[in-house]
Structures are given as structure tokens and as C-alpha cells.
Design a protein around this motif. Sequence first.
Motif, mmCIF file in Angstrom:
data_model
loop_
_atom_site.group_PDB
_atom_site.id
_atom_site.type_symbol
_atom_site.label_atom_id
_atom_site.label_comp_id
_atom_site.label_asym_id
_atom_site.label_seq_id
_atom_site.Cartn_x
_atom_site.Cartn_y
_atom_site.Cartn_z
ATOM 1 N N CYS A 105 33.429 36.324 43.357
ATOM 2 C CA CYS A 105 34.099 36.075 42.237
ATOM 3 C C CYS A 105 34.751 34.592 42.188
ATOM 4 O O CYS A 105 34.648 33.790 41.562
ATOM 5 N N GLU A 107 37.502 33.688 41.335
ATOM 6 C CA GLU A 107 38.225 33.670 39.908
ATOM 7 C C GLU A 107 39.392 34.376 39.724
ATOM 8 O O GLU A 107 39.467 35.429 40.456
ATOM 9 N N ILE A 109 41.630 37.107 38.119
ATOM 10 C CA ILE A 109 41.639 38.154 37.081
ATOM 11 C C ILE A 109 42.830 38.339 36.428
ATOM 12 O O ILE A 109 43.979 38.962 37.070
ATOM 13 N N CYS A 113 41.180 36.615 30.959
ATOM 14 C CA CYS A 113 39.788 37.440 30.991
ATOM 15 C C CYS A 113 39.793 38.857 30.516
ATOM 16 O O CYS A 113 39.200 39.568 30.963
ATOM 17 N N ARG A 117 36.405 41.493 35.139
ATOM 18 C CA ARG A 117 35.316 40.303 35.296
ATOM 19 C C ARG A 117 34.058 41.138 35.579
ATOM 20 O O ARG A 117 33.980 42.157 36.392
#
Length: 127
Positions: A105, A107, A109, A113, A117
Motif C-alpha cells: 500500500c 499510502e 487511507i 480516497c 483502497r
Amino acid sequence: SSRLGQPGYTVTFTTSNILGAGTAARVFFELVGEHGSSGVVYATSQAKQFSRGHATSFLYPRLPYLGQLHQLRVGCDGSGMFAPWHLRLVEVVHVHSSQRWLFDCHEWIDKKCMWQRVLPAVAATVV
């Protein structure tokens, strides 16, 4: 082998080691594989379980066997003061066959988003 079709997975979430990475929100996931979906599964979280730099494992003995895994939908419900979560990776292991998949990931969350994801599966070689 007959062990392949058995239910049961271990799911390990690794939270990134960056400032503010941890979350106090409720974490959920959905595994999708060649035999369908696990449906939405909530990770039962205690305090500080998804904290910065931590790996947290859950055993789901009744999660049905899904064959080769294709993707993982992962997210949190956005609740609490420290809801945004920086997820590093998720590892999924089929208990009976030791088949292993990694979902990278790296990234956030968060609200941007819609708190989730979808991550593609990378089959890991069985050690």
C-alpha cells in the motif's frame, strides 16, 4: 491436495513508521480471489493495535478458501480523532497450504480516497 480447499487465513497489517501513521478507527478488509469474495470482514481492534510501525496479525479460521487471490480492499471507518491510517502492507497466508500473498500500500487511507483502497495481489513464493 485436500488441504488447499480448507478455510482459514492469517491476515497481517503493517502500519507505516511515519508520523501520524496509526489509526484508532475500525479497520475492515475484503479479499477477492478466483472463487469469489470473503465479504467485508472487520479486524477486531484493541487500543493501539494499528499504531505506527506495528505489525498486527489476525487469524480467521472460518474464512472460506478463495483460490488464487486477486485483490484486497482495505479501509477504515473514519471514526475517532486519529482516523487517517498510513498502511505499509498487508500479508495474507492461507493457513493449511502456507500460500502467501502480499498487498503493498504505502499510502494514506483517509477521506481523500473515501477511507479505502483496492490493492493488487502479489503471490509470494512459499519459503
